[in-house]
Design an enzyme around this catalytic site. Structure first.
Site, PDB file in Angstrom:
ATOM      1  N   CYS A 131       5.215   1.619  -9.529  1.00 19.41           N
ATOM      2  CA  CYS A 131       5.536   3.057  -9.518  1.00 19.41           C
ATOM      3  C   CYS A 131       6.053   3.553 -10.865  1.00 19.41           C
ATOM      4  CB  CYS A 131       6.564   3.344  -8.426  1.00 19.41           C
ATOM      5  SG  CYS A 131       7.853   2.100  -8.262  1.00 19.41           S
ATOM      6  N   HIS A 251      11.722   8.814  -9.026  1.00 20.64           N
ATOM      7  CA  HIS A 251      12.136   8.006 -10.172  1.00 20.64           C
ATOM      8  C   HIS A 251      12.197   8.898 -11.413  1.00 20.64           C
ATOM      9  CE1 HIS A 251      11.678   4.534  -7.768  1.00 20.64           C
ATOM     10  NE2 HIS A 251      10.660   3.936  -8.357  1.00 20.64           N
TER      11      HIS A 251
HETATM   12  P1  NAP Z   1       8.798  -1.030   4.043  1.00 16.27           P
HETATM   13  O1  NAP Z   1       9.251   0.370   4.289  1.00 16.27           O
HETATM   14  O2  NAP Z   1       9.770  -2.143   4.232  1.00 16.27           O
HETATM   15  O3  NAP Z   1       7.508  -1.321   4.980  1.00 16.27           O
HETATM   16  C1  NAP Z   1       6.887  -2.569   5.042  1.00 16.27           C
HETATM   17  C2  NAP Z   1       5.579  -2.467   5.822  1.00 16.27           C
HETATM   18  O4  NAP Z   1       4.894  -3.722   5.788  1.00 16.27           O
HETATM   19  C3  NAP Z   1       5.775  -2.155   7.297  1.00 16.27           C
HETATM   20  O5  NAP Z   1       4.710  -1.361   7.763  1.00 16.27           O
HETATM   21  C4  NAP Z   1       5.735  -3.546   7.925  1.00 16.27           C
HETATM   22  O6  NAP Z   1       5.350  -3.535   9.291  1.00 16.27           O
HETATM   23  C5  NAP Z   1       4.634  -4.179   7.101  1.00 16.27           C
HETATM   24  N1  NAP Z   1       4.683  -5.625   7.181  1.00 16.27           N
HETATM   25  C6  NAP Z   1       5.736  -6.440   6.931  1.00 16.27           C
HETATM   26  N2  NAP Z   1       5.405  -7.731   7.144  1.00 16.27           N
HETATM   27  C7  NAP Z   1       4.118  -7.748   7.545  1.00 16.27           C
HETATM   28  C8  NAP Z   1       3.197  -8.761   7.921  1.00 16.27           C
HETATM   29  N3  NAP Z   1       3.540 -10.058   7.925  1.00 16.27           N
HETATM   30  N4  NAP Z   1       1.927  -8.415   8.266  1.00 16.27           N
HETATM   31  C9  NAP Z   1       1.564  -7.108   8.274  1.00 16.27           C
HETATM   32  N5  NAP Z   1       2.393  -6.102   7.930  1.00 16.27           N
HETATM   33  C10 NAP Z   1       3.651  -6.413   7.567  1.00 16.27           C
HETATM   34  O7  NAP Z   1       8.243  -1.206   2.580  1.00 16.27           O
HETATM   35  P2  NAP Z   1       7.502  -0.144   1.626  1.00 16.27           P
HETATM   36  O8  NAP Z   1       8.489   0.515   0.772  1.00 16.27           O
HETATM   37  O9  NAP Z   1       6.570   0.694   2.429  1.00 16.27           O
HETATM   38  O10 NAP Z   1       6.706  -1.137   0.674  1.00 16.27           O
HETATM   39  C11 NAP Z   1       5.719  -2.014   1.131  1.00 16.27           C
HETATM   40  C12 NAP Z   1       5.184  -2.801  -0.062  1.00 16.27           C
HETATM   41  O11 NAP Z   1       4.502  -1.927  -0.938  1.00 16.27           O
HETATM   42  C13 NAP Z   1       6.270  -3.463  -0.917  1.00 16.27           C
HETATM   43  O12 NAP Z   1       6.590  -4.752  -0.459  1.00 16.27           O
HETATM   44  C14 NAP Z   1       5.647  -3.497  -2.276  1.00 16.27           C
HETATM   45  O13 NAP Z   1       4.882  -4.682  -2.426  1.00 16.27           O
HETATM   46  C15 NAP Z   1       4.708  -2.316  -2.266  1.00 16.27           C
HETATM   47  N6  NAP Z   1       5.263  -1.187  -3.035  1.00 16.27           N
HETATM   48  C16 NAP Z   1       4.671  -0.861  -4.189  1.00 16.27           C
HETATM   49  C17 NAP Z   1       5.153   0.170  -4.954  1.00 16.27           C
HETATM   50  C18 NAP Z   1       4.563   0.489  -6.243  1.00 16.27           C
HETATM   51  O14 NAP Z   1       5.263   0.486  -7.203  1.00 16.27           O
HETATM   52  N7  NAP Z   1       3.299   0.804  -6.336  1.00 16.27           N
HETATM   53  C19 NAP Z   1       6.248   0.898  -4.534  1.00 16.27           C
HETATM   54  C20 NAP Z   1       6.837   0.571  -3.338  1.00 16.27           C
HETATM   55  C21 NAP Z   1       6.324  -0.488  -2.592  1.00 16.27           C
HETATM   56  P3  NAP Z   1       6.436  -3.613  10.491  1.00 16.27           P
HETATM   57  O15 NAP Z   1       6.717  -2.199  10.903  1.00 16.27           O
HETATM   58  O16 NAP Z   1       5.697  -4.353  11.555  1.00 16.27           O
HETATM   59  O17 NAP Z   1       7.639  -4.335   9.984  1.00 16.27           O
HETATM   60  N1  12T Z   2      10.670  -4.068  -5.607  1.00 15.85           N
HETATM   61  O1  12T Z   2       5.951  -3.482  -8.005  1.00 15.85           O
HETATM   62  O2  12T Z   2      12.286  -2.133  -5.582  1.00 15.85           O
HETATM   63  O3  12T Z   2       5.405  -3.289  -5.933  1.00 15.85           O
HETATM   64  O4  12T Z   2      11.714  -0.196  -6.382  1.00 15.85           O
HETATM   65  C1  12T Z   2       7.857  -1.432  -6.808  1.00 15.85           C
HETATM   66  C2  12T Z   2       9.147  -0.980  -6.632  1.00 15.85           C
HETATM   67  C3  12T Z   2       8.463  -3.603  -6.164  1.00 15.85           C
HETATM   68  C4  12T Z   2       6.210  -3.193  -6.851  1.00 15.85           C
HETATM   69  C5  12T Z   2      11.467  -1.365  -6.038  1.00 15.85           C
HETATM   70  C6  12T Z   2       9.750  -3.165  -5.998  1.00 15.85           C
HETATM   71  C7  12T Z   2       7.547  -2.719  -6.580  1.00 15.85           C
HETATM   72  C8  12T Z   2      10.088  -1.856  -6.223  1.00 15.85           C
END
Ligand code: NAP
Ligand code: 12T
Length: 350
Positions: A131, A251
């Site tokens: 992000c 951010h």
């Molecule tokens: P979050 O609010 O904690 O949500 C996690 C999601 O993943 C929920 O839908 C959860 O389902 C699902 N999940 C967890 N374990 C799983 C499994 N074993 N199999 C299938 N689904 C599973 O997290 P978030 O903020 O949405 O972020 C999710 C991911 O996106 C992060 O871990 C990170 O890698 C990525 N991310 C990337 C950026 C970026 O910078 N581009 C920013 C933020 C996040 P349940 O409801 O069943 O628990």
């Molecule tokens: N842990 O690179 O914590 O998917 O703000 C992005 C944001 C991982 C990622 C955070 C994180 C990612 C956060």
């Protein structure tokens, strides 16, 4: 759903990013033949509203991807490592929001405003950058293209929603506890720490993700390495300091950069950015106009202001860059990649 369009799956549909993906698909009126919502076993069976209909969430398994054209992954790195290759094997194009594949030389890492041509090289998996990297590069690309870049130094002021729904809950509950003079135990932040957790309410934590051996955190190294890959500038000097603030969404970044070309003014940079794609210029000190996270929530743009020339360094400038980390930083950039794949006819309707 309609007869025209694509079979789309969202993995992590119940999460902070997944929910914004669904909202973005709705708002963009994305051409859908079907929508499959996937999560862990914990949320399987729950219903989520999409375009006014209840859609049942299913547990993500390899077979979930049979017949899927586009799979948007946002369920953490380990889920992507296991299931993204399974989805690709079944013919889906994966757009992955985790850090699992970003630095893989076989995987395009794409911000559409910067390097959409890299999408043509995909082999089934495309990575969505971090992000903080995305919003920085939207702001820097017009400057790179017009004047060249010699150096970039960034300090971030990151919102808790970047660390997931549980981190947002922790900010709210700690804030309440402190106001009510109650005790609390930090459990989530900083992410990447298995040893210690610290108070985030009324605080600032200079750690996002785990520490690397060189003293930088993994979040800082993501910004450094991803910038070089996306801009195709392997030797560009980049340094980052990433800090978590008690802000829910949005951010902010203080950016210092030096241009190759000399004799530029702040007005030159402002003129370049005011018409650049994906950017809204909010830069008028006389009227106290500058970007702030509270104003960017729910918007897809990157907001830029406080552009000023450094007082000492030749070719040095400072600016302030703000964006909704769940939208351009995650959900919108992913859906924008999907739209770009369709526009460029890299993904075609069956
Ligand atoms: P979050 O609010 O904690 O949500 C996690 C999601 O993943 C929920 O839908 C959860 O389902 C699902 N999940 C967890 N374990 C799983 C499994 N074993 N199999 C299938 N689904 C599973 O997290 P978030 O903020 O949405 O972020 C999710 C991911 O996106 C992060 O871990 C990170 O890698 C990525 N991310 C990337 C950026 C970026 O910078 N581009 C920013 C933020 C996040 P349940 O409801 O069943 O628990
Ligand atoms: N842990 O690179 O914590 O998917 O703000 C992005 C944001 C991982 C990622 C955070 C994180 C990612 C956060």
């Amino acid at each position: 759903m309609s007869n025209k369009g694509f079979h789309v799956a969202v993995v992590g549909a119940t999460g902070a990013v997944g929910q914004q993906m669904l909202k973005t698909l709705e708002e963009r009126n994305f051409p859908l033949k079907s929508l499959t919502l996937l999560s862990s076993a914990r949320s399987a069976g729950k219903t989520v509203s999409f375009r006014g209909e209840d859609v049942t969430v299913q547990e993500a398994k390899p077979e979930s991807f049979d017949g899927i054209d586009i799979a948007l992954f946002s369920a953490g790195g380990s889920v992507s490592k296991e299931l993204a290759p399974e989805a690709a094997k079944r013919g889906a194009v994966v757009i992955d929001n985790t850090s699992a594949f970003r630095m893989d030389p076989e995987v395009p890492l794409v911000v559409p405003e910067v390097n959409k041509e890299d999408l043509r090289d995909h082999k089934g998996i495309i990575a969505n950058p971090n992000c903080s990297t995305i919003q920085m590069l939207v702001a820097l690309e017009p400057i790179r293209a017009a004047y060249g870049l010699k150096k970039v130094i960034v300090s971030t002021y990151q919102a808790v929603s970047g660390a997931g729904a549980q981190a947002v809950e922790e900010l709210y509950s700690q804030t309440k506890a402190i106001i009510n003079n109650e005790s609390f135990e930090p459990k989530i932040l900083p992410v990447g720490s298995d040893k210690k957790h610290y108070q985030i309410a009324f605080n600032a934590i200079p750690q996002i993700d785990k520490f690397e051996d060189n003293g930088f955190t993994f979040e800082e190294m993501k910004m450094i390495n991803e910038t070089k890959k996306i801009m195709h500038l392997d030797s560009l000097p980049v340094a980052a300091t990433c800090v978590r603030l008690p802000v829910a969404i949005g951010h902010s970044e203080s950016l210092y950069f030096e241009t190759e070309k000399g004799a530029l003014t702040a007005a030159d940079i402002q003129n370049l950015l005011k018409d650049a794609p994906g950017i809204v210029l909010q830069d008028n000190p006389a009227e106290q106009v500058y970007p702030m996270p509270a104003d960017c929530v729910g918007k897809n743009d990157v907001f830029v202001g406080r552009i000023r020339k450094d007082l000492d360094a030749d070719n040095g400038f400072h600016m302030w860059v703000v964006s909704d980390n769940l939208l351009k930083g995650a959900a919108w950039n992913s859906v924008q990649i999907a739209e770009t794949l369709i526009d460029m006819e890299i993904v075609k309707e069956q």
